[in-house]
Design a protein around this motif. Sequence first.
Motif, PDB file in Angstrom:
ATOM      1  N   ALA A 108      10.576  13.119  34.273  1.00 40.80           N
ATOM      2  CA  ALA A 108      12.019  12.927  34.096  1.00 40.80           C
ATOM      3  C   ALA A 108      12.315  12.194  32.792  1.00 40.80           C
ATOM      4  O   ALA A 108      13.236  12.564  32.053  1.00 40.80           O
ATOM      5  CB  ALA A 108      12.599  12.166  35.281  1.00 40.80           C
ATOM      6  N   CYS A 109      11.519  11.172  32.485  1.00 39.64           N
ATOM      7  CA  CYS A 109      11.709  10.439  31.223  1.00 39.64           C
ATOM      8  C   CYS A 109      11.396  11.315  30.017  1.00 39.64           C
ATOM      9  O   CYS A 109      12.079  11.244  28.997  1.00 39.64           O
ATOM     10  CB  CYS A 109      10.834   9.188  31.207  1.00 39.64           C
ATOM     11  SG  CYS A 109      11.399   7.925  32.344  1.00 39.64           S
ATOM     12  N   ALA A 110      10.368  12.149  30.125  1.00 40.57           N
ATOM     13  CA  ALA A 110      10.031  13.053  29.029  1.00 40.57           C
ATOM     14  C   ALA A 110      11.159  14.063  28.804  1.00 40.57           C
ATOM     15  O   ALA A 110      11.524  14.350  27.664  1.00 40.57           O
ATOM     16  CB  ALA A 110       8.726  13.780  29.330  1.00 40.57           C
ATOM     17  N   GLY A 111      11.708  14.588  29.886  1.00 43.04           N
ATOM     18  CA  GLY A 111      12.839  15.513  29.763  1.00 43.04           C
ATOM     19  C   GLY A 111      14.050  14.842  29.155  1.00 43.04           C
ATOM     20  O   GLY A 111      14.751  15.424  28.312  1.00 43.04           O
ATOM     21  N   PHE A 112      14.321  13.595  29.562  1.00 42.85           N
ATOM     22  CA  PHE A 112      15.431  12.846  28.985  1.00 42.85           C
ATOM     23  C   PHE A 112      15.241  12.672  27.482  1.00 42.85           C
ATOM     24  O   PHE A 112      16.168  12.873  26.702  1.00 42.85           O
ATOM     25  CB  PHE A 112      15.554  11.482  29.664  1.00 42.85           C
ATOM     26  CG  PHE A 112      16.582  10.593  29.039  1.00 42.85           C
ATOM     27  CD1 PHE A 112      17.925  10.848  29.206  1.00 42.85           C
ATOM     28  CD2 PHE A 112      16.199   9.500  28.283  1.00 42.85           C
ATOM     29  CE1 PHE A 112      18.876  10.033  28.625  1.00 42.85           C
ATOM     30  CE2 PHE A 112      17.141   8.685  27.700  1.00 42.85           C
ATOM     31  CZ  PHE A 112      18.490   8.943  27.874  1.00 42.85           C
ATOM     32  N   GLY A 113      14.037  12.304  27.063  1.00 41.69           N
ATOM     33  CA  GLY A 113      13.764  12.141  25.636  1.00 41.69           C
ATOM     34  C   GLY A 113      13.899  13.443  24.871  1.00 41.69           C
ATOM     35  O   GLY A 113      14.409  13.470  23.759  1.00 41.69           O
ATOM     36  N   PHE A 114      13.452  14.531  25.500  1.00 39.19           N
ATOM     37  CA  PHE A 114      13.556  15.845  24.859  1.00 39.19           C
ATOM     38  C   PHE A 114      15.018  16.219  24.615  1.00 39.19           C
ATOM     39  O   PHE A 114      15.389  16.657  23.530  1.00 39.19           O
ATOM     40  CB  PHE A 114      12.875  16.892  25.742  1.00 39.19           C
ATOM     41  CG  PHE A 114      12.952  18.286  25.205  1.00 39.19           C
ATOM     42  CD1 PHE A 114      12.128  18.681  24.165  1.00 39.19           C
ATOM     43  CD2 PHE A 114      13.848  19.199  25.720  1.00 39.19           C
ATOM     44  CE1 PHE A 114      12.191  19.963  23.658  1.00 39.19           C
ATOM     45  CE2 PHE A 114      13.924  20.475  25.224  1.00 39.19           C
ATOM     46  CZ  PHE A 114      13.097  20.863  24.194  1.00 39.19           C
ATOM     47  N   PHE A 115      15.857  16.039  25.620  1.00 35.21           N
ATOM     48  CA  PHE A 115      17.264  16.392  25.465  1.00 35.21           C
ATOM     49  C   PHE A 115      18.015  15.375  24.609  1.00 35.21           C
ATOM     50  O   PHE A 115      18.966  15.727  23.911  1.00 35.21           O
ATOM     51  CB  PHE A 115      17.927  16.562  26.827  1.00 35.21           C
ATOM     52  CG  PHE A 115      17.499  17.821  27.518  1.00 35.21           C
ATOM     53  CD1 PHE A 115      17.839  19.060  27.000  1.00 35.21           C
ATOM     54  CD2 PHE A 115      16.731  17.770  28.651  1.00 35.21           C
ATOM     55  CE1 PHE A 115      17.425  20.220  27.610  1.00 35.21           C
ATOM     56  CE2 PHE A 115      16.310  18.928  29.269  1.00 35.21           C
ATOM     57  CZ  PHE A 115      16.662  20.163  28.755  1.00 35.21           C
ATOM     58  N   LEU A 116      17.609  14.121  24.620  1.00 34.86           N
ATOM     59  CA  LEU A 116      18.222  13.115  23.759  1.00 34.86           C
ATOM     60  C   LEU A 116      17.979  13.429  22.294  1.00 34.86           C
ATOM     61  O   LEU A 116      18.834  13.183  21.446  1.00 34.86           O
ATOM     62  CB  LEU A 116      17.670  11.724  24.100  1.00 34.86           C
ATOM     63  CG  LEU A 116      18.245  10.549  23.321  1.00 34.86           C
ATOM     64  CD1 LEU A 116      19.726  10.392  23.645  1.00 34.86           C
ATOM     65  CD2 LEU A 116      17.498   9.279  23.654  1.00 34.86           C
ATOM     66  N   ALA A 117      16.836  14.023  22.001  1.00 38.61           N
ATOM     67  CA  ALA A 117      16.496  14.360  20.620  1.00 38.61           C
ATOM     68  C   ALA A 117      17.424  15.420  20.044  1.00 38.61           C
ATOM     69  O   ALA A 117      17.558  15.543  18.829  1.00 38.61           O
ATOM     70  CB  ALA A 117      15.056  14.836  20.530  1.00 38.61           C
ATOM     71  N   SER A 118      18.096  16.184  20.891  1.00 40.22           N
ATOM     72  CA  SER A 118      18.989  17.230  20.393  1.00 40.22           C
ATOM     73  C   SER A 118      20.447  16.780  20.366  1.00 40.22           C
ATOM     74  O   SER A 118      21.340  17.591  20.116  1.00 40.22           O
ATOM     75  CB  SER A 118      18.845  18.493  21.245  1.00 40.22           C
ATOM     76  OG  SER A 118      19.262  18.248  22.564  1.00 40.22           O
ATOM     77  N   THR A 119      20.718  15.503  20.613  1.00 41.75           N
ATOM     78  CA  THR A 119      22.084  15.001  20.574  1.00 41.75           C
ATOM     79  C   THR A 119      22.378  14.361  19.221  1.00 41.75           C
ATOM     80  O   THR A 119      21.502  14.246  18.361  1.00 41.75           O
ATOM     81  CB  THR A 119      22.315  13.952  21.681  1.00 41.75           C
ATOM     82  OG1 THR A 119      21.512  12.801  21.413  1.00 41.75           O
ATOM     83  CG2 THR A 119      21.999  14.509  23.049  1.00 41.75           C
ATOM     84  N   GLY A 120      23.583  13.893  19.077  1.00 35.58           N
ATOM     85  CA  GLY A 120      23.984  13.212  17.845  1.00 35.58           C
ATOM     86  C   GLY A 120      23.362  11.847  17.681  1.00 35.58           C
ATOM     87  O   GLY A 120      23.414  11.261  16.592  1.00 35.58           O
ATOM     88  N   ALA A 121      22.766  11.312  18.738  1.00 36.21           N
ATOM     89  CA  ALA A 121      22.142   9.990  18.667  1.00 36.21           C
ATOM     90  C   ALA A 121      20.764  10.032  18.018  1.00 36.21           C
ATOM     91  O   ALA A 121      20.225   8.998  17.628  1.00 36.21           O
ATOM     92  CB  ALA A 121      22.021   9.390  20.059  1.00 36.21           C
ATOM     93  N   ALA A 122      20.189  11.223  17.887  1.00 29.23           N
ATOM     94  CA  ALA A 122      18.824  11.340  17.366  1.00 29.23           C
ATOM     95  C   ALA A 122      18.656  10.769  15.954  1.00 29.23           C
ATOM     96  O   ALA A 122      17.690  10.036  15.713  1.00 29.23           O
ATOM     97  CB  ALA A 122      18.367  12.788  17.415  1.00 29.23           C
ATOM     98  N   PRO A 123      19.562  11.063  15.003  1.00 28.33           N
ATOM     99  CA  PRO A 123      19.362  10.480  13.665  1.00 28.33           C
ATOM    100  C   PRO A 123      19.428   8.955  13.659  1.00 28.33           C
ATOM    101  O   PRO A 123      18.657   8.298  12.948  1.00 28.33           O
ATOM    102  CB  PRO A 123      20.505  11.079  12.837  1.00 28.33           C
ATOM    103  CG  PRO A 123      20.905  12.303  13.558  1.00 28.33           C
ATOM    104  CD  PRO A 123      20.649  12.027  15.005  1.00 28.33           C
ATOM    105  N   THR A 124      20.301   8.385  14.475  1.00 29.90           N
ATOM    106  CA  THR A 124      20.403   6.929  14.544  1.00 29.90           C
ATOM    107  C   THR A 124      19.133   6.322  15.111  1.00 29.90           C
ATOM    108  O   THR A 124      18.634   5.312  14.604  1.00 29.90           O
ATOM    109  CB  THR A 124      21.607   6.529  15.420  1.00 29.90           C
ATOM    110  OG1 THR A 124      22.774   7.156  14.914  1.00 29.90           O
ATOM    111  CG2 THR A 124      21.800   5.040  15.447  1.00 29.90           C
TER     112      THR A 124
END
Length: 62
Positions: free
Chosen positions: A31-47
């Motif tokens: 679940a944490c790995a999936g969260f990180g995977f999808f977080l990487a495709s959001t606008g928060a990734a560059p920050t």
Amino acid sequence: MAVSISAVVLLGMIVFVLIRGGSVRLGPALACAGFGFFLASTGAAPTITDAIGTVTSWISSI
């Protein structure tokens, strides 16, 4: 690029040890790995990437 690969390897080893040691079960780890995977495709990734780069450069200058 080298920092992100090193971070992935380090975090992967930590997760492996935690799963093998029984501290973390496989389901929550996935679940944490999936969260990180999808977080990487959001606008928060560059920050997040910039913050990690700043911290690693600060640590390497010590």
